[in-house]
Design a protein around this motif. Structure first.
Motif, PDB file in Angstrom:
ATOM      1  N   ILE A 102       7.133  -5.373 -13.268  1.00  0.00           N
ATOM      2  CA  ILE A 102       7.517  -4.881 -11.933  1.00  0.00           C
ATOM      3  C   ILE A 102       6.544  -3.802 -11.480  1.00  0.00           C
ATOM      4  O   ILE A 102       6.001  -3.850 -10.370  1.00  0.00           O
ATOM      5  CB  ILE A 102       8.945  -4.298 -11.945  1.00  0.00           C
ATOM      6  CG1 ILE A 102       9.970  -5.387 -12.175  1.00  0.00           C
ATOM      7  CG2 ILE A 102       9.239  -3.572 -10.640  1.00  0.00           C
ATOM      8  CD1 ILE A 102      11.400  -4.864 -12.160  1.00  0.00           C
ATOM      9  N   LEU A 103       6.313  -2.823 -12.365  1.00  0.00           N
ATOM     10  CA  LEU A 103       5.398  -1.728 -12.021  1.00  0.00           C
ATOM     11  C   LEU A 103       4.030  -2.292 -11.668  1.00  0.00           C
ATOM     12  O   LEU A 103       3.397  -1.906 -10.692  1.00  0.00           O
ATOM     13  CB  LEU A 103       5.252  -0.752 -13.199  1.00  0.00           C
ATOM     14  CG  LEU A 103       6.489   0.011 -13.642  1.00  0.00           C
ATOM     15  CD1 LEU A 103       6.147   0.980 -14.755  1.00  0.00           C
ATOM     16  CD2 LEU A 103       7.099   0.759 -12.474  1.00  0.00           C
ATOM     17  N   PHE A 104       3.582  -3.250 -12.497  1.00  0.00           N
ATOM     18  CA  PHE A 104       2.260  -3.831 -12.294  1.00  0.00           C
ATOM     19  C   PHE A 104       2.163  -4.532 -10.933  1.00  0.00           C
ATOM     20  O   PHE A 104       1.250  -4.289 -10.151  1.00  0.00           O
ATOM     21  CB  PHE A 104       1.965  -4.815 -13.423  1.00  0.00           C
ATOM     22  CG  PHE A 104       0.698  -5.585 -13.239  1.00  0.00           C
ATOM     23  CD1 PHE A 104      -0.540  -5.001 -13.480  1.00  0.00           C
ATOM     24  CD2 PHE A 104       0.731  -6.903 -12.799  1.00  0.00           C
ATOM     25  CE1 PHE A 104      -1.707  -5.704 -13.295  1.00  0.00           C
ATOM     26  CE2 PHE A 104      -0.442  -7.616 -12.615  1.00  0.00           C
ATOM     27  CZ  PHE A 104      -1.666  -7.015 -12.861  1.00  0.00           C
ATOM     28  N   GLU A 107       2.188  -2.193  -7.870  1.00  0.00           N
ATOM     29  CA  GLU A 107       0.925  -1.488  -7.667  1.00  0.00           C
ATOM     30  C   GLU A 107      -0.139  -2.450  -7.180  1.00  0.00           C
ATOM     31  O   GLU A 107      -0.957  -2.122  -6.326  1.00  0.00           O
ATOM     32  CB  GLU A 107       0.455  -0.851  -8.977  1.00  0.00           C
ATOM     33  CG  GLU A 107       0.827   0.571  -9.217  1.00  0.00           C
ATOM     34  CD  GLU A 107       0.935   1.464  -8.008  1.00  0.00           C
ATOM     35  OE1 GLU A 107       2.051   1.886  -7.726  1.00  0.00           O
ATOM     36  OE2 GLU A 107      -0.076   1.748  -7.340  1.00  0.00           O
ATOM     37  N   LEU A 108      -0.130  -3.670  -7.763  1.00  0.00           N
ATOM     38  CA  LEU A 108      -1.139  -4.662  -7.381  1.00  0.00           C
ATOM     39  C   LEU A 108      -1.047  -4.955  -5.881  1.00  0.00           C
ATOM     40  O   LEU A 108      -2.045  -4.955  -5.151  1.00  0.00           O
ATOM     41  CB  LEU A 108      -0.940  -5.937  -8.192  1.00  0.00           C
ATOM     42  CG  LEU A 108      -2.000  -7.018  -7.992  1.00  0.00           C
ATOM     43  CD1 LEU A 108      -3.329  -6.543  -8.571  1.00  0.00           C
ATOM     44  CD2 LEU A 108      -1.589  -8.322  -8.648  1.00  0.00           C
ATOM     45  N   ILE A 111      -2.352  -2.173  -3.875  1.00  0.00           N
ATOM     46  CA  ILE A 111      -3.810  -2.088  -3.848  1.00  0.00           C
ATOM     47  C   ILE A 111      -4.384  -3.147  -2.896  1.00  0.00           C
ATOM     48  O   ILE A 111      -5.286  -2.872  -2.111  1.00  0.00           O
ATOM     49  CB  ILE A 111      -4.388  -2.256  -5.271  1.00  0.00           C
ATOM     50  CG1 ILE A 111      -4.061  -1.012  -6.100  1.00  0.00           C
ATOM     51  CG2 ILE A 111      -5.892  -2.475  -5.233  1.00  0.00           C
ATOM     52  CD1 ILE A 111      -4.417  -1.123  -7.555  1.00  0.00           C
ATOM     53  N   ARG A 115       0.088   0.311   0.984  1.00  0.00           N
ATOM     54  CA  ARG A 115       1.468   0.676   0.712  1.00  0.00           C
ATOM     55  C   ARG A 115       2.367   0.531   1.922  1.00  0.00           C
ATOM     56  O   ARG A 115       3.575   0.485   1.807  1.00  0.00           O
ATOM     57  CB  ARG A 115       1.543   2.122   0.236  1.00  0.00           C
ATOM     58  CG  ARG A 115       1.211   2.271  -1.201  1.00  0.00           C
ATOM     59  CD  ARG A 115       1.510   3.680  -1.678  1.00  0.00           C
ATOM     60  NE  ARG A 115       0.643   4.011  -2.792  1.00  0.00           N
ATOM     61  CZ  ARG A 115       0.831   3.571  -4.018  1.00  0.00           C
ATOM     62  NH1 ARG A 115       1.867   2.810  -4.276  1.00  0.00           N
ATOM     63  NH2 ARG A 115       0.012   3.885  -4.988  1.00  0.00           N
ATOM     64  N   PRO A 216       5.660  -2.958  -0.895  1.00  0.00           N
ATOM     65  CA  PRO A 216       5.781  -2.908  -2.353  1.00  0.00           C
ATOM     66  C   PRO A 216       7.172  -2.418  -2.754  1.00  0.00           C
ATOM     67  O   PRO A 216       7.719  -1.518  -2.118  1.00  0.00           O
ATOM     68  CB  PRO A 216       4.724  -1.882  -2.764  1.00  0.00           C
ATOM     69  CG  PRO A 216       3.753  -1.841  -1.644  1.00  0.00           C
ATOM     70  CD  PRO A 216       4.538  -2.150  -0.408  1.00  0.00           C
TER      71      PRO A 216
END
Lengths: 305, 391, 311
Positions: A102-104, A107-108, A111, A115, A216
């Motif tokens: 989830i975190l990955f 953030e992906l 990027i 945001r 996100p």
């Protein structure tokens, strides 16, 4: 009375969204015994891809049609790279590793697309509302969501009950060793099922895009409710997912609409103003605790779990 | 095992040694905001504006070298407090600035001002800090939370509107916003609805609104909640039927995601990119040039924060130990603010104008918020009387 | 030799932690006292979770609830001007234990993923309850005006004194935890994890033992909540957010389950990483996320398993 009907439709529509998410999650759990918290990330990926493709092709429908296989592909890649090794692990490892995913993914996406929430367009023919019954206008797009969701449910039902793949899925859910012993490539089956679940999540995501904020972390807003759905329904059961989604969709919607007015006839309006919203947000969790208290395996328990 | 211990020790010492030495020639500013997570976009507006302000100042603040250390509060009060401790004790900053959220501000401000370090808020304006918990060391370049909805209450009263449906998320800021609105609204309120925090779907509430058929709707839905509510309101066909008035719901952060769904919706605010004064024109055009997007009020406030610090350090000729001198300087608000000249109230909150804004399509086909009229001139917040400071 | 190796690690860890305030003082970097104190507070929470998760096999995804209850116990007393720490902290422990009792009675009847989700559901309910407590600040939470007072015995306003209180509590819990899991009680919950029918067959009622462990862990985590409120001097429903439960869980796994000392290491490393990474890049979660996955996939026994390879 019309209002109750309209709120019922709203509940149905919310239930349909929940079902699309829940179906993939419960399939993956039922067959691979995998708790996938990152299911919400696939929903988010679906919404982003649909938006990106729609912008690229200039057509909402084309965007949606492209996003579906693309999300399926993302699901397959995630399965092969990260999740495959998790099937034999206990739930704890699965929860944590998919929490990491989830975190990955959040953030992906941040990027790649930034945001800020991104803009999702609807064709003008879908962005308005229409007269469903005299005195009852309903948003066109929401009606479409209900139709697509019901179609997806029927498709799943036919797939599971009357195709070879469905037979393998059912067999895999009840006895995985036997299926493997019969010479079925169980790894490929798993990848396929995961991809299917991802595509369903992607479908929910791309339909959510025009209604919700595409940004996100959007997956986590709905993920917890989806877990409530499959827990109430009984994990691994498509029937349970349907029942759970409808129950949660209705209870949540009707609770938000009518709990406060109803409370104010029992207690003072001021107290109802205070307690109503708090209670409405706790309602589905209360219901889940109650269901589990009486039926620790959910409403439609699957065998062997 | 022994190597492990040694590695830990060496690592520990290395981190400790890497900390910057305290030196008198550099102004150190700890800027705390949310950089990761969904709110990271607001943090980006703020951080970009701080950097632009430093560019405009030639990378010097008050004639001294400057070092800005950015900290990520992750939108959590306890993390914010931890980061503030780090700013104070490790980086030994002279100013802490930034902070988006009221709850993070309530956790951080007392810790900073207790150490007699300046807290320059650039967004959150909780009523506690405007009232009984005000401090000499606390200044803000933004507003007190209630002021903006007060302006909307005033405007809607002036329009003679009545039978209004009001809504907000069920949390402290939501309640403050509605009570601020009610402080100035004189018409009848037919329903006051609180929804779950971060609720994605508002169709149930929208159906209730349609059934009740009020003359107007007033909402407070910041961030993603606002995007969702406004989109769904427009899709339900209500935007043409029942006018929508909002605060902190449509801004330059959410507008790119909303576009035509936000057309015709009213907001009140103390600032807008089209506010015409020299400082603002320079800020907005240089910001667009450097970063390629339009700044929101979060950014303007952060830009002002750096400018306020610059004025303070300049006034004491770089003597950072002269805190009384800096307090006196900041109270004058003697710098070119993006909102135009303003004065500080006794509680160190700005006394400023509030404007009515409307979402329009510009001749170039873009969507923008534009100022329609001034609702309040030199508006003071309601809590200053509870603050005992005299000067 | 096995025991001595583990003991060395433990003793070295304790000495290192005890050295933090003097070293930080020497280097004029008092911030590290705060940082390590925060790590140790989360270590207590992680340690208590290890008791039920590692030893009892109960994957509670709602451990942050007790952190919140403990914090609110301190905060609410302080709100009414009662700052006696003995009272505050006892109530923090008692209230969390009581909540754990209620949650446990209902949850322990279920197992597997149902247990994960029902504990999550209860924490969500408490989270929303916290948000609706307007008197105590709602979602904003409220500041803690004064840290807990101990009749002049220790002054928590002194960072080092507070630090050593937390360190002492941490060591106490480590020792108690060790005693507990080695005792008959611990054997029962461990056997219940590996084979519940067998435990029942040889005459134990695992339910009651599991419940007792659940309540103990809740109480211990409640104390961590009381400490966290004092550390932050602020408390909010955010302490009970579900991602917080996930973080505590990750500390346990990162450090190594079923080791008691592992979770302590996990808390120190995770919070340390967060501090270092977030200073480097705002995209630190893209590093932390895969790191989680890799640890779960490849370091089955956690960091402690790597440090003390003795089974």
């Amino acid at each position: 009375m019309l209002l109750v009907l309209e709120q019922g439709l709203n509940g149905l529509q919310y239930g349909v969204m929940l079902f699309l998410m829940a179906a993939g999650l419960t399939l993956v759990f039922g067959i691979m015994n995998l708790v996938n918290l990152a299911h919400g990330s696939l929903y988010m990926v679906g919404a982003y891809l649909a938006t990106a493709f729609a912008r690229w092709t200039g057509s909402f429908v084309l965007g949606a049609l492209l996003a579906l296989p693309a999300t399926l592909l993302v699901g397959v890649v995630v399965e092969v790279i990260a999740l495959r090794t998790l099937y034999e692990r206990d739930h704890l490892d699965q929860v944590l590793a998919t929490f990491g995913l989830i975190l990955f993914f959040n953030e992906l996406v941040a990027i790649v697309w930034g945001r800020a929430a991104i803009y999702t367009s609807l064709p003008p023919s879908l962005s308005g509302s229409f007269v469903l019954l005299p005195g009852l206008r309903y948003p066109t797009y929401r009606a479409l969501v209900i139709l697509v969701g019901v179609a997806a449910a029927v498709f799943l039902y036919v797939l599971v009950t009357s195709t070879r793949l469905g037979m393998l899925i059912r067999a895999g859910a009840s006895n995985r060793t036997m299926v493997a012993a019969l010479g079925v490539n169980i790894r490929r089956l798993y990848t396929l099922v995961f991809g299917l679940g991802a595509a369903l999540a992607g479908l929910a995501g791309l339909m959510a895009g025009p209604i919700y904020a595409v940004q996100p972390g959007m997956g986590e807003q709905i993920l917890i409710q989806v877990f409530v759905v499959i827990i109430i329904g009984g994990i691994g059961s498509i029937r349970g997912a349907v029942a759970g989604a409808m129950v949660v969709g209705m209870v949540d919607t009707l609770g938000r609409a009518f709990l406060r007015p109803t409370l104010s006839t029992i207690v003072s309006p001021a107290a109802a103003d205070k307690a109503g919203p708090a209670l409405a947000s706790m309602l589905i969790y209360l219901m889940m605790a109650a269901v589990l208290f009486f039926r620790p395996q959910g409403l439609f328990p699957t065998r062997g779990r | 095992m022994r190597t492990m211990t040694r590695a830990v020790l060496v690592g520990l010492l290395a981190t400790l040694a890497a900390a910057p030495p305290a030196s008198a020639e550099t102004v150190r500013i700890g800027f705390i905001t949310s950089l990761s997570g969904p709110a990271g976009i607001i943090g980006k507006h703020m951080k970009d504006s701080v950097e632009l302000a430093l560019d405009h100042l030639g990378r010097r603040v008050g004639g001294l070298d400057v070092e800005v250390i950015y900290g990520d509060d992750q939108q959590k009060p306890d993390v914010g407090k931890q980061v503030a401790d780090e700013m104070l004790k490790k980086h030994k900053v002279h100013f802490v600035s930034g902070i988006i959220w009221s709850n993070v501000m309530l956790a951080v401000a007392p810790v900073v001002t207790r150490e007699r370090v300046f807290m320059i808020g650039t967004n959150a304006g909780p009523h506690q800090l405007a009232g009984k918990d005000c401090s000499e060391y606390f200044f803000t370049t933004s507003w007190q939370n209630d002021q903006t909805p007060e302006a909307m209450g005033k405007y809607m009263t002036d329009q003679g509107l009545t039978d209004v449906h009001i809504m907000a998320p069920n949390y402290a800021a939501g309640k403050d916003m509605l009570s601020g609105f009610k402080r100035y609204f004189r018409g009848r309120i037919i329903a006051e609805v609180y929804t779950q925090v971060n609720q994605p779907d508002y169709q149930a509430e929208i159906s209730q609104i349609r059934a009740a058929n009020p003359k107007a709707v007033f909402v407070f839905y910041p961030g993603a909640m606002g995007i969702q509510f406004v989109k769904q309101y427009a899709q339900a066909g209500l935007r043409e039927q029942i006018p929508l008035y909002s605060v902190y719901t449509i801004d330059e952060v959410t507008l790119p995601a909303l576009k035509e769904a936000a057309l015709g919706i009213w907001e009140t605010r103390y600032w807008s990119p089209d506010l015409s004064n020299e400082a603002n024109t320079k800020y907005v055009s240089d910001f667009r040039k450097k970063y390629g997007y339009t700044p929101a009020f979060y950014g303007a406030q952060s830009y002002d924060g750096v400018m306020l610090i610059d004025a303070a350090v300049r006034a004491v000729k770089g003597d950072l130990a002269n805190k009384a001198g800096m307090i006196a300087a900041m109270r004058k608000a003697d710098y070119k603010s993006t909102r135009g000249p303003y004065k500080y109230n006794l509680n160190h909150f700005p006394i400023e104008n509030f404007y009515l804004l409307k979402t329009v399509r510009t001749p170039e086909g873009e969507f923008a918020m534009q100022i329609q009229k001034t609702v309040f001139e030199n508006h003071k917040d309601a809590y200053a009387k509870d603050c005992g400071m005299q000067w | 030799m096995a025991i001595s190796r583990r003991a060395i690690v433990l003793a070295a860890g304790a000495v290192l932690l005890a050295l933090v305030p003097p070293v930080a003082g020497l280097l004029n970097q008092p911030f590290y006292v705060d940082l390590f104190r925060r790590m140790m507070i989360f270590a207590i929470a992680a340690l208590s979770l290890d008791l039920i998760l590692g030893y009892g096999g109960m994957v509670s995804f709602g451990h942050a609830a007790y952190l919140g209850i403990g914090a609110y116990a301190v905060g609410i007393f302080a709100f009414y001007g009662v700052d006696n720490g003995f009272l505050q902290w006892s109530v923090a422990i008692a209230a969390s234990a009581a909540a754990a009792l209620v949650i446990g009675v209902i949850s322990i009847r279920t197992s597997g993923v149902y247990f994960i989700m029902i504990t999550l559901a209860f924490t969500q309910m408490l989270y929303y309850l916290g948000i609706s407590l307007e008197t105590y600040g709602g979602d904003n939470g409220m500041p803690l005006k004064t840290r807990s007072q101990f009749a002049g015995l220790v002054d928590l306003r002194n960072p080092s004194a507070f630090y050593y209180v937390v360190l002492a509590l941490l060591l106490l819990f480590l020792l108690l935890g060790r005693r507990l899991v080695d005792a008959r009680f611990g054997m029962v919950i461990r056997s219940a994890r590996s084979n519940e029918p067998r435990a029942r067959a040889i005459g134990f009622a695992p339910f009651r033992y599991k419940l007792a462990a659940f309540v103990l862990a809740g109480g211990a985590c409640g104390l961590a909540g009381a400490l966290l409120a004092n550390q932050t001097e602020y408390l909010t429903p955010d302490f009970m957010h579900w991602t917080r439960s996930g973080e505590i869980m990750f500390m346990v796994i990162l450090g190594g389950m079923r080791t008691l000392f592992g979770p302590v290491l996990g808390a120190v490393v995770l919070l340390g990483l967060e501090d270092v990474l977030s200073a480097l890049t705002e995209h630190w979660q893209i590093i932390l996320g895969p790191f989680l996955v890799v640890v779960v996939l490849f370091a089955k026994r956690g960091l402690f398993g790597l440090v003390s390879r003795d089974g």
